[in-house]
Design an enzyme around this catalytic site. Structure first.
Site, PDB file in Angstrom:
ATOM      1  N   ASN A  14       0.848  -1.187   0.000  1.00 36.17           N
ATOM      2  CA  ASN A  14       0.000   0.000   0.000  1.00 36.17           C
ATOM      3  C   ASN A  14       0.887   1.241   0.000  1.00 36.17           C
ATOM      4  OD1 ASN A  14       0.596   0.674   2.873  1.00 36.17           O
ATOM      5  ND2 ASN A  14      -0.511  -1.247   3.236  1.00 36.17           N
ATOM      6  N   LYS A  70       9.552 -16.322 -10.821  1.00 39.50           N
ATOM      7  CA  LYS A  70       8.811 -15.217 -11.426  1.00 39.50           C
ATOM      8  C   LYS A  70       7.727 -15.762 -12.351  1.00 39.50           C
ATOM      9  CE  LYS A  70       9.235 -11.145 -14.359  1.00 39.50           C
ATOM     10  NZ  LYS A  70      10.114 -10.295 -15.196  1.00 39.50           N
ATOM     11  N   PRO A 123      -2.909 -12.383   9.483  1.00 39.27           N
ATOM     12  CA  PRO A 123      -3.266 -12.358  10.914  1.00 39.27           C
ATOM     13  C   PRO A 123      -3.643 -10.946  11.351  1.00 39.27           C
ATOM     14  CG  PRO A 123      -0.888 -12.553  10.627  1.00 39.27           C
ATOM     15  CD  PRO A 123      -1.497 -12.762   9.279  1.00 39.27           C
ATOM     16  N   ILE A 152      -3.093  -8.452  13.813  1.00 41.04           N
ATOM     17  CA  ILE A 152      -2.090  -8.193  14.853  1.00 41.04           C
ATOM     18  C   ILE A 152      -2.705  -7.443  16.031  1.00 41.04           C
ATOM     19  CG2 ILE A 152       0.093  -7.022  15.354  1.00 41.04           C
ATOM     20  CD1 ILE A 152       0.866  -7.534  12.415  1.00 41.04           C
ATOM     21  N   PHE A 211      -4.776   2.113  14.754  1.00 40.17           N
ATOM     22  CA  PHE A 211      -4.978   3.146  13.742  1.00 40.17           C
ATOM     23  C   PHE A 211      -6.040   2.667  12.765  1.00 40.17           C
ATOM     24  CE2 PHE A 211      -1.515   5.207  15.566  1.00 40.17           C
ATOM     25  CZ  PHE A 211      -1.260   6.424  14.936  1.00 40.17           C
ATOM     26  N   LYS A 269     -11.931  -4.769  17.897  1.00 39.08           N
ATOM     27  CA  LYS A 269     -10.557  -5.211  18.166  1.00 39.08           C
ATOM     28  C   LYS A 269     -10.262  -5.314  19.660  1.00 39.08           C
ATOM     29  CE  LYS A 269      -9.379  -4.845  13.735  1.00 39.08           C
ATOM     30  NZ  LYS A 269      -8.980  -5.968  12.876  1.00 39.08           N
TER      31      LYS A 269
END
Length: 396
Positions: free
Chosen positions: A207, A285, A302, A304, A321, A339
């Site tokens: 990202n 590749k 997972p 975290i 976040f 969470k």
């Protein structure tokens, strides 16, 4: 932090103008700044402007009889809590590394018994020169601390490493060196940057996270006296000096690294972890063979943050976040509950905001008390505000 005395040596480089703001920032934090100007520094800033901002006499001449009678260079070098050299030019670094002492600044740097922090500043070619790198290695071995240099455009028109660190970065490094903040004795875990999930040996899923906010948070925590373990994916922004760096690539590696960190008081999970990975990444590749597109099977990475929140060794304060593109407060509030973390720092990362990969952030802090909307500010300022709020929460 209780105000300290900073002996500020200003070297002769164009970045000397930044030291005027550095003096102001240090004094805002309650520190006393005693300035020393090299002869070359007076070509860029005047003793009058430095003295006016510092509220102190400016020292310049090794053989000034009045200054020596008033406060000799030996006493001056030892009366401070910390010596900061900004800008630290190639010439000053060479003098320090090789024990030269032919002016007031270099003599004091030889005579001091206090920690020394340098903020290098020079042309990129000078910074990359083998002599400068040898001098840097010597200074590092001698225990000299560094802040920067940063990468960017230079006054000479070139681009690269050699820009002096910004005043707030030097301030944070100085306070970290003094190691006397409200988070002294606290251990904080910070995750940062993106993760890279391999498709094959040359391709990966990632990202646009630069890691800038996570690095700024780690720096702000250091400035508050915390011990910081910094688990970072392959970020664009370098880890700050002073952290215990644990570099990782994938989400699975990041989880393993997080689980290996013990006795954590605060966990801050600022990393932009990829939600998915390729279930069976190719060890060769993948080639175009004319038979259509390759089929990639995905698996969830997972979680975290949720794993840490459910752990028996859960930190006292866990901060997640949330990077959102719509319904920021609603989605972040739901994420906090789902969470099981204490706070969520939420922001809108829609392309038009310029936040992801940019220099500023616009966040909302979500807690059990509701949503606290912070004004848009630099990522360093966001980090400082978060660090101070953590100190308040822990009773620092």
């Amino acid at each position: 932090m209780t105000g300290k005395t900073i002996l500020l040596v200003i070297g002769g480089g164009i970045a000397a103008f930044k030291t005027l703001d550095l003096i102001r920032r240090l004094r805002e934090r309650g520190h006393r700044v005693v300035p020393v100007l090299t002869k070359a520094a007076t070509e860029f800033v005047t003793p009058l402007s430095v003295s006016a901002l510092a509220g102190e006499k400016v020292y310049q001449d090794l053989f000034d009889l009045n200054d020596e009678a008033e406060m000799g260079h030996i006493e001056l070098s030892r009366a401070a809590d910390l010596v900061v050299v900004a800008p630290a030019t190639a010439d000053l670094m060479a003098k320090m590394a090789n024990g030269h002492a032919n002016d007031l600044a270099s003599t004091m740097l030889m005579a001091t018994d206090k920690r020394v922090l340098i903020a290098p500043s020079m042309n990129v070619r000078m910074w990359e020169h083998a002599a400068t790198q040898r001098n840097l290695a010597t200074l590092t071995k001698d225990g000299i601390l560094t802040s920067g240099p940063n990468e960017g455009d230079m006054a000479c028109g070139e681009f690269g490493f050699g820009r002096m660190a910004e005043p707030m970065e030097i301030l944070a490094a100085a306070e970290s060196a003094l190691n006397d903040g409200p988070l002294k004795g606290r251990h904080v875990l910070v995750t940062s940057g993106p993760t890279h999930e391999p498709i094959d040996p040359v391709r990966y899923i990632a990202n646009r996270s630069s890691g800038a906010q996570g690095a700024a948070i780690a720096q702000a925590l250091l400035a508050q006296g915390a011990k910081v373990t910094f688990v970072s994916g392959p970020a664009d922004v370098a880890a700050p000096m002073g952290v215990d760096l644990v570099p990782v690539q994938t989400a699975a590696e990041m989880l393993d690294a997080v689980n290996a960190v013990k006795d954590v008081d605060v966990g801050i999970f600022a990393a932009a972890v990829a939600d998915w990975r390729v279930a069976s990444a190719s060890d060769q590749k993948i080639k175009k063979d004319g038979n259509g597109l390759p089929v990639l099977d995905f698996a969830e990475n997972p979680d975290i943050l949720a794993t840490v929140c459910a752990s028996k060794s859960r930190p006292k304060l866990v901060i997640g976040f949330a990077a959102e593109t719509q319904n920021v407060v609603e989605n972040a509030t739901a994420k906090r509950k789902r969470k099981g973390c204490d706070w969520i720092v939420a922001n809108d990362v829609s392309p038009e905001t310029g936040i992801m990969g940019g220099a500023e952030n616009d966040v909302v802090l979500i807690s059990a008390n509701g949503a606290e909307d912070w004004p848009r500010m630099g990522k360093g300022q966001v980090a400082e505000r978060l660090a101070m709020k953590i100190a308040e929460e822990l009773g620092g």
